[in-house]
Design an enzyme around this catalytic site. Sequence first.
Site, PDB file in Angstrom:
ATOM      1  N   TYR A  83     -16.668 -16.768 -19.434  1.00 60.42           N
ATOM      2  CA  TYR A  83     -15.663 -15.886 -20.093  1.00 60.42           C
ATOM      3  C   TYR A  83     -15.405 -16.600 -21.563  1.00 60.42           C
ATOM      4  O   TYR A  83     -14.972 -17.451 -21.433  1.00 60.42           O
ATOM      5  CB  TYR A  83     -14.981 -15.895 -18.768  1.00 60.42           C
ATOM      6  CG  TYR A  83     -14.939 -14.986 -17.835  1.00 60.42           C
ATOM      7  CD1 TYR A  83     -16.335 -14.462 -17.323  1.00 60.42           C
ATOM      8  CD2 TYR A  83     -14.103 -15.208 -16.570  1.00 60.42           C
ATOM      9  CE1 TYR A  83     -16.642 -13.634 -16.223  1.00 60.42           C
ATOM     10  CE2 TYR A  83     -13.977 -14.620 -15.223  1.00 60.42           C
ATOM     11  CZ  TYR A  83     -16.018 -14.376 -15.049  1.00 60.42           C
ATOM     12  OH  TYR A  83     -16.167 -13.245 -13.385  1.00 60.42           O
ATOM     13  N   HIS A 118     -22.732 -18.366  -9.505  1.00 59.13           N
ATOM     14  CA  HIS A 118     -22.363 -16.966 -10.270  1.00 59.13           C
ATOM     15  C   HIS A 118     -23.146 -15.901  -9.992  1.00 59.13           C
ATOM     16  O   HIS A 118     -22.970 -15.149  -9.635  1.00 59.13           O
ATOM     17  CB  HIS A 118     -21.810 -16.917 -11.686  1.00 59.13           C
ATOM     18  CG  HIS A 118     -20.545 -15.543 -12.236  1.00 59.13           C
ATOM     19  ND1 HIS A 118     -20.624 -16.679 -13.684  1.00 59.13           N
ATOM     20  CD2 HIS A 118     -20.428 -15.210 -11.761  1.00 59.13           C
ATOM     21  CE1 HIS A 118     -19.428 -14.844 -14.232  1.00 59.13           C
ATOM     22  NE2 HIS A 118     -20.012 -14.020 -12.606  1.00 59.13           N
ATOM     23  N   SER A 176     -13.505  -7.136  -9.299  1.00 58.41           N
ATOM     24  CA  SER A 176     -13.521  -5.182  -9.801  1.00 58.41           C
ATOM     25  C   SER A 176     -12.666  -4.189  -8.941  1.00 58.41           C
ATOM     26  O   SER A 176     -13.630  -3.167  -8.495  1.00 58.41           O
ATOM     27  CB  SER A 176     -14.808  -4.622 -10.694  1.00 58.41           C
ATOM     28  OG  SER A 176     -15.273  -5.470 -12.231  1.00 58.41           O
ATOM     29  N   PRO A 177     -11.557  -5.185  -8.605  1.00 56.37           N
ATOM     30  CA  PRO A 177     -11.577  -3.974  -7.215  1.00 56.37           C
ATOM     31  C   PRO A 177     -10.842  -2.328  -7.455  1.00 56.37           C
ATOM     32  O   PRO A 177     -10.441  -1.516  -6.559  1.00 56.37           O
ATOM     33  CB  PRO A 177     -10.330  -4.555  -6.505  1.00 56.37           C
ATOM     34  CG  PRO A 177     -10.155  -5.566  -7.466  1.00 56.37           C
ATOM     35  CD  PRO A 177     -10.412  -5.888  -8.227  1.00 56.37           C
ATOM     36  N   LEU A 178     -10.439  -2.263  -8.930  1.00 60.81           N
ATOM     37  CA  LEU A 178     -10.066  -1.454  -9.898  1.00 60.81           C
ATOM     38  C   LEU A 178     -10.966  -0.722 -10.711  1.00 60.81           C
ATOM     39  O   LEU A 178     -11.326   0.513 -11.774  1.00 60.81           O
ATOM     40  CB  LEU A 178      -8.674  -1.610 -10.278  1.00 60.81           C
ATOM     41  CG  LEU A 178      -7.700  -2.544 -10.002  1.00 60.81           C
ATOM     42  CD1 LEU A 178      -6.808  -3.404 -10.842  1.00 60.81           C
ATOM     43  CD2 LEU A 178      -6.969  -2.044  -8.711  1.00 60.81           C
ATOM     44  N   PHE A 184     -11.277   2.029 -13.935  1.00 55.13           N
ATOM     45  CA  PHE A 184     -11.442   3.266 -13.705  1.00 55.13           C
ATOM     46  C   PHE A 184     -10.589   3.912 -12.410  1.00 55.13           C
ATOM     47  O   PHE A 184     -10.222   4.995 -13.198  1.00 55.13           O
ATOM     48  CB  PHE A 184     -12.782   2.997 -13.692  1.00 55.13           C
ATOM     49  CG  PHE A 184     -13.459   4.681 -13.495  1.00 55.13           C
ATOM     50  CD1 PHE A 184     -13.381   5.719 -14.741  1.00 55.13           C
ATOM     51  CD2 PHE A 184     -13.606   5.520 -12.457  1.00 55.13           C
ATOM     52  CE1 PHE A 184     -13.693   6.821 -14.354  1.00 55.13           C
ATOM     53  CE2 PHE A 184     -13.879   7.131 -12.123  1.00 55.13           C
ATOM     54  CZ  PHE A 184     -13.470   7.849 -13.209  1.00 55.13           C
ATOM     55  N   ALA A 216      -8.067   2.585 -11.276  1.00 46.80           N
ATOM     56  CA  ALA A 216      -5.904   2.938 -11.944  1.00 46.80           C
ATOM     57  C   ALA A 216      -5.921   3.668 -12.870  1.00 46.80           C
ATOM     58  O   ALA A 216      -4.413   4.149 -12.875  1.00 46.80           O
ATOM     59  CB  ALA A 216      -6.001   1.094 -11.698  1.00 46.80           C
TER      60      ALA A 216
HETATM   61  N1  LIG Z   1     -18.204 -12.374  -9.856  1.00 45.77           N
HETATM   62  C1  LIG Z   1     -18.507 -11.500 -10.487  1.00 45.77           C
HETATM   63  O1  LIG Z   1     -19.693 -11.205 -10.929  1.00 45.77           O
HETATM   64  C2  LIG Z   1     -17.655 -11.192 -11.711  1.00 45.77           C
HETATM   65  C3  LIG Z   1     -18.003  -9.403 -12.425  1.00 45.77           C
HETATM   66  C4  LIG Z   1     -16.469  -9.234 -12.852  1.00 45.77           C
HETATM   67  C5  LIG Z   1     -15.273  -9.480 -12.581  1.00 45.77           C
HETATM   68  N2  LIG Z   1     -15.590 -10.757 -11.938  1.00 45.77           N
HETATM   69  C6  LIG Z   1     -13.720 -11.104 -11.659  1.00 45.77           C
HETATM   70  O2  LIG Z   1     -12.990 -10.251 -11.456  1.00 45.77           O
HETATM   71  C7  LIG Z   1     -11.829  -9.600 -12.341  1.00 45.77           C
HETATM   72  C8  LIG Z   1     -11.780  -8.571 -11.807  1.00 45.77           C
HETATM   73  O3  LIG Z   1     -12.528  -7.207 -12.220  1.00 45.77           O
HETATM   74  P1  LIG Z   1     -12.453  -6.445 -13.824  1.00 45.77           P
HETATM   75  O4  LIG Z   1     -11.740  -7.110 -14.898  1.00 45.77           O
HETATM   76  O5  LIG Z   1     -13.609  -6.063 -13.341  1.00 45.77           O
HETATM   77  O6  LIG Z   1     -12.122  -5.541 -13.895  1.00 45.77           O
HETATM   78  P2  LIG Z   1     -10.515  -4.524 -12.298  1.00 45.77           P
HETATM   79  O7  LIG Z   1      -9.546  -5.888 -11.571  1.00 45.77           O
HETATM   80  O8  LIG Z   1     -11.200  -3.719 -11.018  1.00 45.77           O
HETATM   81  O9  LIG Z   1      -9.317  -4.415 -13.597  1.00 45.77           O
HETATM   82  C9  LIG Z   1      -9.180  -4.593 -14.444  1.00 45.77           C
HETATM   83  C10 LIG Z   1      -9.343  -2.864 -15.225  1.00 45.77           C
HETATM   84  O10 LIG Z   1      -7.967  -2.550 -15.231  1.00 45.77           O
HETATM   85  C11 LIG Z   1      -6.595  -2.389 -15.772  1.00 45.77           C
HETATM   86  N3  LIG Z   1      -5.549  -2.620 -14.926  1.00 45.77           N
HETATM   87  C12 LIG Z   1      -5.461  -3.617 -13.817  1.00 45.77           C
HETATM   88  N4  LIG Z   1      -4.427  -3.455 -13.231  1.00 45.77           N
HETATM   89  C13 LIG Z   1      -3.635  -1.925 -13.735  1.00 45.77           C
HETATM   90  C14 LIG Z   1      -2.652  -1.000 -13.270  1.00 45.77           C
HETATM   91  N5  LIG Z   1      -1.938  -1.524 -12.200  1.00 45.77           N
HETATM   92  N6  LIG Z   1      -3.114   0.129 -13.940  1.00 45.77           N
HETATM   93  C15 LIG Z   1      -3.437   0.050 -14.511  1.00 45.77           C
HETATM   94  N7  LIG Z   1      -4.321  -0.771 -15.045  1.00 45.77           N
HETATM   95  C16 LIG Z   1      -5.111  -1.649 -14.773  1.00 45.77           C
HETATM   96  C17 LIG Z   1      -6.919  -3.402 -16.719  1.00 45.77           C
HETATM   97  O11 LIG Z   1      -6.085  -3.141 -18.045  1.00 45.77           O
HETATM   98  P3  LIG Z   1      -4.888  -3.541 -17.994  1.00 45.77           P
HETATM   99  O12 LIG Z   1      -5.789  -5.845 -19.797  1.00 45.77           O
HETATM  100  O13 LIG Z   1      -4.737  -3.071 -20.050  1.00 45.77           O
HETATM  101  O14 LIG Z   1      -4.006  -4.157 -18.027  1.00 45.77           O
HETATM  102  C18 LIG Z   1      -8.137  -3.448 -17.212  1.00 45.77           C
HETATM  103  O15 LIG Z   1      -9.349  -2.740 -17.860  1.00 45.77           O
HETATM  104  C19 LIG Z   1     -12.074 -10.843 -13.288  1.00 45.77           C
HETATM  105  O16 LIG Z   1     -11.173 -10.837 -13.938  1.00 45.77           O
HETATM  106  C20 LIG Z   1     -13.657 -11.687 -12.877  1.00 45.77           C
HETATM  107  O17 LIG Z   1     -12.377 -12.690 -12.840  1.00 45.77           O
HETATM  108  C21 LIG Z   1     -16.043 -11.323 -11.115  1.00 45.77           C
END
Ligand SMILES: NC(=O)c1ccc[n+]([C@@H]2O[C@H](COP(=O)([O-])OP(=O)(O)OC[C@H]3O[C@@H](n4cnc5c(N)ncnc54)[C@H](OP(=O)(O)O)[C@@H]3O)[C@@H](O)[C@H]2O)c1
Length: 327
Positions: free
Chosen positions: A54, A121, A200-202, A206, A208
């Site tokens: 990252y 990873h 990526s639980p949100l 998309f 959220a």
């Molecule tokens: N193991 C893997 O291969 C892998 C892959 C992807 C991700 N990850 C990990 O998973 C974590 C989370 O995944 P992700 O960032 O891909 O997706 P996510 O948590 O599903 O979504 C993040 C997005 O949601 C928005 N958001 C968060 N809370 C919100 C709310 N309450 N209301 C509206 N929008 C909201 C954020 O925008 P704002 O920043 O503008 O709030 C950001 O754009 C990453 O940080 C990483 O640590 C791991």
Amino acid sequence: VNVLLGDGLLVPPIGYGAMGLSSGYGAIGEDAALATLHHAVDAGATLIDTADVYGRGGNERLVARLLRERRDEVVLATKFGIIDPDPDGLRSRGDPAAVRPAVLRSLERLGTDRIDLYYYHRVDPRVPIEDTVGAMADLVAEGLVGHLGVSEVTGEELRRAVVAHPLAAVQSEWSIWSRDVELHVVPAAVQLGVGFVAYSPLGRGFLAAPVALGPDDARRTFPRFDDDNLAVNQRIAAEVAAIAELEQRTAAQVALAWLFERGHRLGVPVVPIPGTRRSHRIDENLAALDVELEPASIERLDALAQSVAGDRARDASWVSQGRERDS
Ligand SMILES: NC(=O)c1ccc[n+]([C@@H]2O[C@H](COP(=O)([O-])OP(=O)(O)OC[C@H]3O[C@@H](n4cnc5c(N)ncnc54)[C@H](OP(=O)(O)O)[C@@H]3O)[C@@H](O)[C@H]2O)c1
């Protein structure tokens, strides 16, 4: 109340994904990012998830600034194995010789002498996973790492991995619109006593909030965010928003509450790690712990994954689902 993953690792019920502080959704200043990290710990989302890749090390260096003051309050999770930049086109490296140098580099960047949860990873197709995890087990014996995890493995890969060393967690994408893991990965995790960390639980935001993608938005690398697919998928986001209104909750809270409910039904401890750059959204997301969805809402949410347009990844074999299709 903490959640017991596998191998005796206790973590808070919702973690914090730090990736977006360095890459993916648009940069914010380093001081603002650090303030958000501090807020995550203040609010109780003390499982902090980062990775060597990252921000090409920048995210670990940012987390280091938090750890300097608050190491003992944090359950520190990081990952190795994705190669970026990637001059040789290998994409992932899991050969045992690569493991120890990788952890030493992460420890250096993080400014700490131990990682609580160390993940592989992405599976390197040239290396048997038990060999990689065997090399990771040496790090546990050495005291550099507390617990082990794997990310985006198939159910079968998970079964082979735990033979080399007990695993605390499998980390994969799991949400209302990404449910392929329920077929093989979740049942294997249940059977093996491995916890599930849902990334990526949100749905990358998309699920959220309405997304308007700029030309450089990193989400464009995922097929579901291609213009045609996105137009189809908007119906899913709209349905989550409608259910949120009925439940008098936010869409993000509904998405997280659905995941808890689903994990409960399938018998796996599931800990989501939503990412956000904004402190107030950390509070909003943590409040999902109090949500109990109506059965009718759950039924509507359960139905949505069937109508998703577009795969989870451009190259399907990059995620577990693609390799399961082949097998
Ligand atoms: N193991 C893997 O291969 C892998 C892959 C992807 C991700 N990850 C990990 O998973 C974590 C989370 O995944 P992700 O960032 O891909 O997706 P996510 O948590 O599903 O979504 C993040 C997005 O949601 C928005 N958001 C968060 N809370 C919100 C709310 N309450 N209301 C509206 N929008 C909201 C954020 O925008 P704002 O920043 O503008 O709030 C950001 O754009 C990453 O940080 C990483 O640590 C791991």
